[in-house]
Scaffold this motif. Sequence first.
Motif, PDB file in Angstrom:
ATOM      1  N   SER A 110      45.198  38.874  41.164  1.00 28.52           N
ATOM      2  CA  SER A 110      45.292  40.258  40.691  1.00 28.52           C
ATOM      3  C   SER A 110      45.064  41.260  41.824  1.00 28.52           C
ATOM      4  CB  SER A 110      44.260  40.509  39.583  1.00 28.52           C
ATOM      5  OG  SER A 110      44.519  39.673  38.480  1.00 28.52           O
ATOM      6  N   LEU A 111      44.345  40.845  42.857  1.00 27.69           N
ATOM      7  CA  LEU A 111      44.047  41.752  43.976  1.00 27.69           C
ATOM      8  C   LEU A 111      45.138  41.734  45.055  1.00 27.69           C
ATOM      9  CD1 LEU A 111      40.211  41.003  44.341  1.00 27.69           C
ATOM     10  CD2 LEU A 111      41.234  43.127  43.488  1.00 27.69           C
ATOM     11  N   GLU A 112      46.008  40.733  45.003  1.00 26.42           N
ATOM     12  CA  GLU A 112      47.051  40.603  46.035  1.00 26.42           C
ATOM     13  C   GLU A 112      47.882  41.868  46.236  1.00 26.42           C
ATOM     14  OE1 GLU A 112      49.539  37.192  45.574  1.00 26.42           O
ATOM     15  OE2 GLU A 112      47.905  35.770  45.969  1.00 26.42           O
ATOM     16  N   PRO A 113      48.282  42.586  45.143  1.00 28.04           N
ATOM     17  CA  PRO A 113      49.109  43.782  45.353  1.00 28.04           C
ATOM     18  C   PRO A 113      48.433  44.868  46.190  1.00 28.04           C
ATOM     19  CG  PRO A 113      49.151  43.102  43.051  1.00 28.04           C
ATOM     20  CD  PRO A 113      48.114  42.269  43.718  1.00 28.04           C
ATOM     21  N   PHE A 114      47.101  44.847  46.278  1.00 30.98           N
ATOM     22  CA  PHE A 114      46.405  45.857  47.084  1.00 30.98           C
ATOM     23  C   PHE A 114      46.456  45.525  48.564  1.00 30.98           C
ATOM     24  CE2 PHE A 114      44.376  45.852  42.889  1.00 30.98           C
ATOM     25  CZ  PHE A 114      44.653  47.162  42.516  1.00 30.98           C
ATOM     26  N   ILE A 115      46.921  44.312  48.886  1.00 30.48           N
ATOM     27  CA  ILE A 115      46.907  43.850  50.274  1.00 30.48           C
ATOM     28  C   ILE A 115      48.320  43.587  50.808  1.00 30.48           C
ATOM     29  CG2 ILE A 115      46.116  41.967  51.777  1.00 30.48           C
ATOM     30  CD1 ILE A 115      43.716  41.664  49.864  1.00 30.48           C
ATOM     31  N   ARG A 116      49.152  42.981  49.978  1.00 25.70           N
ATOM     32  CA  ARG A 116      50.493  42.604  50.463  1.00 25.70           C
ATOM     33  C   ARG A 116      51.285  43.854  50.866  1.00 25.70           C
ATOM     34  NH1 ARG A 116      51.907  39.127  46.842  1.00 25.70           N
ATOM     35  NH2 ARG A 116      51.493  37.301  48.105  1.00 25.70           N
ATOM     36  N   ILE A 126      42.026  49.689  51.473  1.00 28.29           N
ATOM     37  CA  ILE A 126      42.269  48.485  50.665  1.00 28.29           C
ATOM     38  C   ILE A 126      40.999  48.113  49.894  1.00 28.29           C
ATOM     39  CG2 ILE A 126      42.739  46.003  50.774  1.00 28.29           C
ATOM     40  CD1 ILE A 126      44.533  46.613  53.254  1.00 28.29           C
ATOM     41  N   VAL A 127      39.868  48.152  50.585  1.00 29.02           N
ATOM     42  CA  VAL A 127      38.595  47.805  49.944  1.00 29.02           C
ATOM     43  C   VAL A 127      38.290  48.781  48.806  1.00 29.02           C
ATOM     44  CG1 VAL A 127      36.086  47.739  50.323  1.00 29.02           C
ATOM     45  CG2 VAL A 127      37.634  46.605  51.936  1.00 29.02           C
ATOM     46  N   ALA A 128      38.521  50.060  49.044  1.00 29.06           N
ATOM     47  CA  ALA A 128      38.261  51.064  47.994  1.00 29.06           C
ATOM     48  C   ALA A 128      39.165  50.826  46.787  1.00 29.06           C
ATOM     49  CB  ALA A 128      38.481  52.461  48.559  1.00 29.06           C
ATOM     50  N   GLU A 129      40.414  50.450  47.036  1.00 30.28           N
ATOM     51  CA  GLU A 129      41.335  50.213  45.916  1.00 30.28           C
ATOM     52  C   GLU A 129      40.949  48.954  45.142  1.00 30.28           C
ATOM     53  OE1 GLU A 129      45.180  52.632  47.706  1.00 30.28           O
ATOM     54  OE2 GLU A 129      45.295  50.443  47.562  1.00 30.28           O
ATOM     55  N   SER A 132      38.104  49.930  42.998  1.00 27.85           N
ATOM     56  CA  SER A 132      38.537  50.695  41.822  1.00 27.85           C
ATOM     57  C   SER A 132      39.141  49.782  40.762  1.00 27.85           C
ATOM     58  CB  SER A 132      39.588  51.743  42.215  1.00 27.85           C
ATOM     59  OG  SER A 132      39.027  52.666  43.087  1.00 27.85           O
ATOM     60  N   PHE A 133      39.801  48.720  41.227  1.00 27.27           N
ATOM     61  CA  PHE A 133      40.454  47.804  40.284  1.00 27.27           C
ATOM     62  C   PHE A 133      39.429  47.010  39.485  1.00 27.27           C
ATOM     63  CE2 PHE A 133      42.297  43.652  39.219  1.00 27.27           C
ATOM     64  CZ  PHE A 133      43.380  44.074  38.452  1.00 27.27           C
ATOM     65  N   THR A 134      38.372  46.552  40.179  1.00 23.43           N
ATOM     66  CA  THR A 134      37.355  45.766  39.469  1.00 23.43           C
ATOM     67  C   THR A 134      36.004  45.868  40.165  1.00 23.43           C
ATOM     68  OG1 THR A 134      36.712  43.593  38.651  1.00 23.43           O
ATOM     69  CG2 THR A 134      37.940  43.605  40.705  1.00 23.43           C
ATOM     70  N   ASN A 137      32.897  40.639  41.259  1.00 28.45           N
ATOM     71  CA  ASN A 137      33.838  39.713  41.907  1.00 28.45           C
ATOM     72  C   ASN A 137      33.679  39.747  43.437  1.00 28.45           C
ATOM     73  OD1 ASN A 137      35.653  38.626  39.626  1.00 28.45           O
ATOM     74  ND2 ASN A 137      35.588  40.816  39.225  1.00 28.45           N
ATOM     75  N   GLY A 138      32.422  39.851  43.864  1.00 32.82           N
ATOM     76  CA  GLY A 138      32.128  40.054  45.279  1.00 32.82           C
ATOM     77  C   GLY A 138      32.621  38.937  46.177  1.00 32.82           C
ATOM     78  N   SER A 139      32.623  37.702  45.683  1.00 32.70           N
ATOM     79  CA  SER A 139      32.947  36.579  46.576  1.00 32.70           C
ATOM     80  C   SER A 139      34.414  36.592  46.980  1.00 32.70           C
ATOM     81  CB  SER A 139      32.589  35.252  45.894  1.00 32.70           C
ATOM     82  OG  SER A 139      31.241  35.267  45.496  1.00 32.70           O
ATOM     83  N   ILE A 140      35.302  36.798  46.012  1.00 29.04           N
ATOM     84  CA  ILE A 140      36.725  36.780  46.379  1.00 29.04           C
ATOM     85  C   ILE A 140      37.089  38.045  47.145  1.00 29.04           C
ATOM     86  CG2 ILE A 140      37.575  37.728  44.156  1.00 29.04           C
ATOM     87  CD1 ILE A 140      39.290  35.065  46.405  1.00 29.04           C
ATOM     88  N   LYS A 141      36.457  39.168  46.793  1.00 31.60           N
ATOM     89  CA  LYS A 141      36.705  40.391  47.568  1.00 31.60           C
ATOM     90  C   LYS A 141      36.246  40.201  49.017  1.00 31.60           C
ATOM     91  CE  LYS A 141      35.984  43.902  43.983  1.00 31.60           C
ATOM     92  NZ  LYS A 141      34.870  44.761  43.495  1.00 31.60           N
ATOM     93  N   ALA A 142      35.083  39.569  49.182  1.00 24.86           N
ATOM     94  CA  ALA A 142      34.557  39.348  50.538  1.00 24.86           C
ATOM     95  C   ALA A 142      35.504  38.469  51.343  1.00 24.86           C
ATOM     96  CB  ALA A 142      33.170  38.714  50.477  1.00 24.86           C
ATOM     97  N   ALA A 143      36.065  37.452  50.692  1.00 23.99           N
ATOM     98  CA  ALA A 143      36.990  36.552  51.401  1.00 23.99           C
ATOM     99  C   ALA A 143      38.232  37.311  51.873  1.00 23.99           C
ATOM    100  CB  ALA A 143      37.384  35.391  50.485  1.00 23.99           C
TER     101      ALA A 143
END
Length: 405
Positions: A110-116, A126-129, A132-134, A137-143
């Motif tokens: 679900s976070l891929e569109p903020f990066i691709r 990107i981090v701010a978006e 805002s999305f969720t 979920n710190g672990s996958i965001k950190a990765a």
Amino acid sequence: MTMNRKSFLTSFAGAIGAAALCDFSLPSLAEAQEKSRVPSKSTRIRDIEMFPYSLPMKEHFKIALGTEIGADNILVRLRTEDGVIGYGEASPYSPVTGETQQSDIAMGKSLEPFIRGKDAFSLARIVAEMESFTPGNGSIKAALETALWDVCGKVTGQPICHLLGAYRDSFETDLTVGIDTPQVMAEKARGVVQQGFKAVKIKVGEAPAPDIERIRAVREAVGPKIKLRIDANQGWSPSDCVHVLRAVAEQQLQLCEQPVVYWDWAGLRFIRESVGTPIMVDESVHIAHDAIVGIRENAMDMINIKLMKCGGILQAVRIAQVADAANIKCMLGCMDETRVGLTAAAHVVASQKNVEFADLDAFLFLATDPVIGGMEVRDGTVYMPQGPGLGLDVDPAFMAKLRAA
Ligand SMILES: [Mg+2]
């Protein structure tokens, strides 16, 4: 030699004249921009891959929240349009962050569109978006964020800690001993010291009486000079904690980590007002706002920051800075990361003055170390890698066994 204003201006004019003679002219802004431009590489992210994997632990590891037998992690691999690769790692631990390997893969999709298609150097946006999305979920965001930093470092030829502002290039870490009988914990702690570590962290939080015996046995085994830290992982009540800390007042504990359930700020404050041992929070602080709550409540002496809780390097730095403004020292801790995730955390330690403690030992518990380069631990000291980005590569033999989700 003293210099008044007139002689200074005279010598300054002389210096300018000398510079003109030697053709020491300052470059124009356009020239400077031209020189600093990243050499015609596109830093837009083209590919995002997530590889789930499970690594067994060398032996079971018991803490007050449960017994761990292995790590179910995710390796993130980003690739720019020009083929620069960035790595990051998630080590989800549901009792603390509510994430699992499966949920992280789903959220990662679900976070891929903020990066691709985005420029890796727009990392803060990107981090701010993603934020805002969720929330959480710190672990996958950190990765994902770590992999962006890895790309930025490789493109600029700089280690991540240099991009953050380098403060130190080595630091001490402790090694943790899980809950067991006092005798076994004392024996293991002695082994930790024999490996060169100057700080030992022991897990407690089962019940006051055996925990007091554990602390006493370990102190006797390691001697008075070793820094001894305890972590109850929310296992005690406030009065349990006061009882234990008073009973072991002679054992010179460096700190007591997360004695009570994460939301009990009043309990933490009660403990702080009742005993002299510094209280470090871990599960109570995920993001910088939690640190502000702890400061307002006067309920903590120190904070254990983890990338897996807070969601990445930017948020970790934010927590450290908020803490610093309140004269609070921090630790960088970990879940069950390999040296991919641990090295990302080490870059935060290397860049933040008030991060004076580290507990970056998880890789020593895992049966496999799939990293080439990265941070190294010798005699209890973490040494930063010198290469760009994270400063590591993933072992090709390990990578070959993984399948993208
Ligand atoms: Mg902890």
